[in-house]
Design an enzyme around this catalytic site. Structure first.
Site, PDB file in Angstrom:
ATOM      1  N   ASN A  77     -13.759   5.508   4.234  1.00  0.00           N
ATOM      2  CA  ASN A  77     -14.073   4.619   5.433  1.00  0.00           C
ATOM      3  C   ASN A  77     -13.066   5.227   6.577  1.00  0.00           C
ATOM      4  O   ASN A  77     -13.606   4.973   7.684  1.00  0.00           O
ATOM      5  CB  ASN A  77     -13.424   3.326   5.035  1.00  0.00           C
ATOM      6  N   ASN A 132     -10.460   1.173   7.754  1.00  0.00           N
ATOM      7  CA  ASN A 132     -11.582   1.156   8.236  1.00  0.00           C
ATOM      8  C   ASN A 132     -11.856   1.172   9.694  1.00  0.00           C
ATOM      9  O   ASN A 132     -12.799   1.306  10.253  1.00  0.00           O
ATOM     10  CB  ASN A 132     -12.247  -0.429   7.941  1.00  0.00           C
ATOM     11  N   TYR A 165       0.688  -1.179  -0.055  1.00  0.00           N
ATOM     12  CA  TYR A 165      -0.104  -0.057   0.213  1.00  0.00           C
ATOM     13  C   TYR A 165       0.716   1.258  -0.025  1.00  0.00           C
ATOM     14  O   TYR A 165       0.323   2.428  -0.296  1.00  0.00           O
ATOM     15  CB  TYR A 165      -0.916   0.042   1.215  1.00  0.00           C
ATOM     16  N   HIS A 182      -4.296   6.178  -1.881  1.00  0.00           N
ATOM     17  CA  HIS A 182      -5.099   5.942  -0.488  1.00  0.00           C
ATOM     18  C   HIS A 182      -4.248   6.467   0.524  1.00  0.00           C
ATOM     19  O   HIS A 182      -4.628   6.467   1.869  1.00  0.00           O
ATOM     20  CB  HIS A 182      -5.609   4.438  -0.434  1.00  0.00           C
TER      21      HIS A 182
END
Length: 209
Positions: A134, A88, A37, A42
């Protein structure tokens, strides 16, 4: 150094030395942990706090629910946080460090990506909806308020129908990568302004830039 302090004084150790709570700040970059990631859109929140910490010669160390670094700016103490809870559950880490360090709500800044803004555009707000993000949704649920400072970093919306997830979890293209260095330096300056000059002055100076 943080580990040594924790070993000496136990789990209730706080990391910000300021007694005046109005001089204590929590700056949180939202993102997902893991090498896969690191360079995704993001994870721009992680990149921004990394840039700010590096500018202030502060280094990160893994602690409960995330990596933290302590920065100092003209008598203010800033706890920089990269939650390890995944996007999340970001609110869990934010609430833990707010409570542990007794940082007031008005002194937190949450940094996130925003597909509704063109790449590299800044928007600082003091309240608002989660916008389908989220990380912000979790923050709002845990803090039980939508009135908290959030710094949205535009990543654009150059994706087709049904491809949003692939886009935000995709890596920067060559053009974006080239522009990131200057944008991250500017983002670091925004955080410094937030700490020293307040949210409204910072909004006037940086929004839309």
């Amino acid at each position: 150094m943080l580990s040594i302090i924790k070993l000496l004084f136990g789990k209730n150790t706080t990391y910000l030395e300021e007694l005046d709570i109005m001089k204590k700040f929590l700056v949180v970059g939202l993102g997902n942990i893991g090498n896969e990631y690191t360079e995704t859109r993001h994870n721009i929140g992680f990149k921004v706090v990394d840039a700010f910490a590096a500018d202030k010669q502060a280094s990160f160390e893994t602690q409960k629910l995330g990596d933290i670094a302590i920065a100092k700016v003209k008598g203010r103490s800033i706890l920089c946080l990269k939650p390890s809870t995944y996007m999340n559950l970001s609110g869990k880490a934010i609430k833990y460090w707010m409570d542990k360090e007794k940082i007031p709500l008005e002194n937190i800044l949450i940094i996130t990506d925003d597909i509704n803004l063109e790449f590299g555009t800044f928007r600082l707000k003091t309240k608002g909806s989660d916008g389908g993000h989220n990380g912000l949704k979790s923050t709002q649920e845990v803090l039980q308020t939508a009135s908290y400072n959030r710094f949205r970093f535009g990543v654009g919306a150059n994706f087709g129908k049904g491809r949003q997830v692939d886009y935000v979890l995709g890596e920067w293209n060559a053009e974006e990568n080239k522009a990131l260095k200057e944008r991250l330096e500017k983002a670091s300056s925004l955080i410094t302004s937030f700490v020293l000059s307040g949210v409204k002055n910072t909004m006037n100076q940086f929004n839309g830039k």
